[in-house]
Design a protein around this motif. Sequence first.
Motif, PDB file in Angstrom:
ATOM      1  N   SER A   1       0.829  -1.193   0.000  1.00 33.61           N
ATOM      2  CA  SER A   1       0.000   0.000   0.000  1.00 33.61           C
ATOM      3  C   SER A   1       0.870   1.252   0.000  1.00 33.61           C
ATOM      4  O   SER A   1       0.579   2.228  -0.702  1.00 33.61           O
TER       5      SER A   1
ATOM      6  N   PHE B   1       2.437   1.424  -3.586  1.00 31.62           N
ATOM      7  CA  PHE B   1       1.453   1.828  -4.595  1.00 31.62           C
ATOM      8  C   PHE B   1       1.081   3.301  -4.461  1.00 31.62           C
ATOM      9  O   PHE B   1       0.682   3.932  -5.424  1.00 31.62           O
TER      10      PHE B   1
ATOM     11  N   PHE C   1      -3.958   1.225 -11.967  1.00 27.55           N
ATOM     12  CA  PHE C   1      -4.055  -0.145 -11.479  1.00 27.55           C
ATOM     13  C   PHE C   1      -2.656  -0.726 -11.353  1.00 27.55           C
ATOM     14  O   PHE C   1      -2.092  -1.222 -12.324  1.00 27.55           O
ATOM     15  N   PRO C   2      -2.067  -0.664 -10.162  1.00 25.95           N
ATOM     16  CA  PRO C   2      -0.662  -1.000 -10.022  1.00 25.95           C
ATOM     17  C   PRO C   2      -0.403  -2.495 -10.163  1.00 25.95           C
ATOM     18  O   PRO C   2      -1.184  -3.321  -9.687  1.00 25.95           O
TER      19      PRO C   2
ATOM     20  N   VAL D   1     -13.541   3.011  -1.869  1.00 31.62           N
ATOM     21  CA  VAL D   1     -13.276   1.630  -2.262  1.00 31.62           C
ATOM     22  C   VAL D   1     -14.489   1.014  -2.940  1.00 31.62           C
ATOM     23  O   VAL D   1     -14.367   0.204  -3.855  1.00 31.62           O
TER      24      VAL D   1
ATOM     25  N   ILE E   1     -11.291   1.035  -8.319  1.00 31.97           N
ATOM     26  CA  ILE E   1      -9.882   1.006  -7.919  1.00 31.97           C
ATOM     27  C   ILE E   1      -9.390   2.443  -7.927  1.00 31.97           C
ATOM     28  O   ILE E   1      -9.455   3.124  -8.949  1.00 31.97           O
ATOM     29  N   ASP E   2      -8.907   2.914  -6.815  1.00 27.07           N
ATOM     30  CA  ASP E   2      -8.496   4.298  -6.736  1.00 27.07           C
ATOM     31  C   ASP E   2      -7.310   4.415  -5.790  1.00 27.07           C
ATOM     32  O   ASP E   2      -7.461   4.268  -4.588  1.00 27.07           O
ATOM     33  N   PRO E   3      -6.114   4.660  -6.320  1.00 27.45           N
ATOM     34  CA  PRO E   3      -4.918   4.692  -5.477  1.00 27.45           C
ATOM     35  C   PRO E   3      -4.928   5.798  -4.426  1.00 27.45           C
ATOM     36  O   PRO E   3      -4.056   5.824  -3.576  1.00 27.45           O
TER      37      PRO E   3
ATOM     38  N   VAL F   1      -6.768   5.790  -2.070  1.00 28.80           N
ATOM     39  CA  VAL F   1      -6.904   5.016  -0.837  1.00 28.80           C
ATOM     40  C   VAL F   1      -5.532   4.714  -0.246  1.00 28.80           C
ATOM     41  O   VAL F   1      -5.320   4.850   0.959  1.00 28.80           O
ATOM     42  N   ASN F   2      -4.575   4.316  -1.116  1.00 26.90           N
ATOM     43  CA  ASN F   2      -3.231   4.019  -0.628  1.00 26.90           C
ATOM     44  C   ASN F   2      -2.579   5.257  -0.026  1.00 26.90           C
ATOM     45  O   ASN F   2      -1.908   5.180   0.997  1.00 26.90           O
TER      46      ASN F   2
END
Lengths: 281, 267
Positions: free
Chosen positions: B28, B31, B38-39, B225, B229-231, B233-234
């Motif tokens: 996480s 990323f 989309f990693p 979420v 998919i949304d980075p 969040v990371n």
Amino acid sequence: MSRLNAYALTWRLPIIIWQILFFLGPLLFMIAMSFFLVKNYRMIEAFEFKNWDKMLSRGYVWDSYWLTLGMAALSTAIASLVAFPAAFFLAFKSSENLRRWAIFLLIIPFFTSYLVRTFSWYVILAESGVINALIGNIGLGPYTMLNTKFGTIVGYLTLTLPLVVILQTVSLANVDKTLIQAAQNLGCSPWRTIRAVIIPAAKAGLIVAALFCFILSFGDFVAPYYLGGSKPPTLPILIIDTTKSGQQWPRAAVVAVMMMVTLFTIAFASIILAYRKRASK
Amino acid sequence: MRGAAINWTLRVYLLLIFTFVFAPIIFSVIFSFNSDRFPTIPLGSFTTGWYAKIFADSEVWEAARNSLIVSLCTCVLATILGFCTAYSDYRYNFKFKGPYLALVLLPPTIPLIIMALAMLAWFSKIGVSGQLWSIIIAHSVLTAPFAMAIIRLRLNQIDPNLEPAAWNLGASEWRTMREVIVPFCKPAIISALFLTAAISFDEFAVAWFVSGLNKTIPVLVLEIVQGNIDPRVNAIGTFVFFISMTLVILAQLFFLARLNTKAAAHD
């Protein structure tokens, strides 16, 4: 000592009032609510068995029930088995220092968001994700891991494994070392020492660890929803769907009461099992 | 030889468990600095874009403010409740002490999703739902047991003659509380504050149900979420992780420093 005065009551009363208002109150109200009716999207206080009839006669509710129970049991079995060698090592074979560090490291996940960790697994396990990219290099895969039971279990273990390792380590470390030495002096093989001496001596702690694992898995909605694909939904997902989209709070309450009865039964049985005196041979 | 082999196997095994536990946390973080939406592996290029995105987002700031208020109020409330209960349990024996303790300690054993539904329904009924302080009330119920446990452990270490000694010297019960018990429990009180704040800061199920439109950070993450998919969040997760770790380490350092000065004073 127990003479009641202002001083004693100042310390005793706040939590009683608080928990009755905001802990017992909600739970009792939820049980009552499972008998309420919903008409025109409004809840009417009543005492009818309609919700219970409806929910208990539906096949999908029972599908969800057995799925949730089975997955939580599987997660408990896997977590207990996977954690045991690690806990065994930390309790008996590692240095004091390593054990302290390991437990410190295992506490760290509790300070990170379980949601973010699950999201991370989602990306790692995906069809074009990290794992499939790695094993693709050696010509394997791709495997479907998301939206499977495997995904759900990975999520459950993310939540429970650190806790189970910590609890098992603590309970194994508390086993009387002289007992183990005595067994070895009497010619007990290592496996037999574990099976016949260590596990029975640490039984209560091991069962409590398993129980916590079961409770956490049984009530978790994140892993089965995001990693397990939610088909069929588990009971927690059913509660969310029924509450959030259906506005059917009483029916959600039925599911919640089913879950509580199940959990109480299992918790009660485990505690009896954990603290039962061994039958004398 | 065989013992050594088993020992090393167990070491490797432990390492595998740590890999499993830390893989999602480490990925996480990685990323969050990775440019791909989309990693995967191989990684894209390094970027701080996701951080720029969340810092520019007023919704994130609003949620951060809510989370901060909730966890600050919760930790104070839960620690006070926990302290009162721990002291009652330490000092007094009374009728129905078993049910009393059960009432206090049971909440963490009930799945959060059940508490969420029960509290949502009850709070709507008595008219306290959908507010920021609905979350505070709910979280104080859920976290008070942890505060109680920590402070109770500390009270175990107190010399049982200390309190009576203070009374004999003419201090009232209240004064003894202020000048003997509370200072003695101070380290435990501070850890309880940190721990309950951390639990409250991460809790999403109950907060999601009772908060109405007042989103906290975890509830916001839950909603992001659910979409895609949304980075981001990371980035949010990493940021929050480093803040909570800093707090935990500061708390540790604070105690170590105290312990060392104590040891020095004893020498």
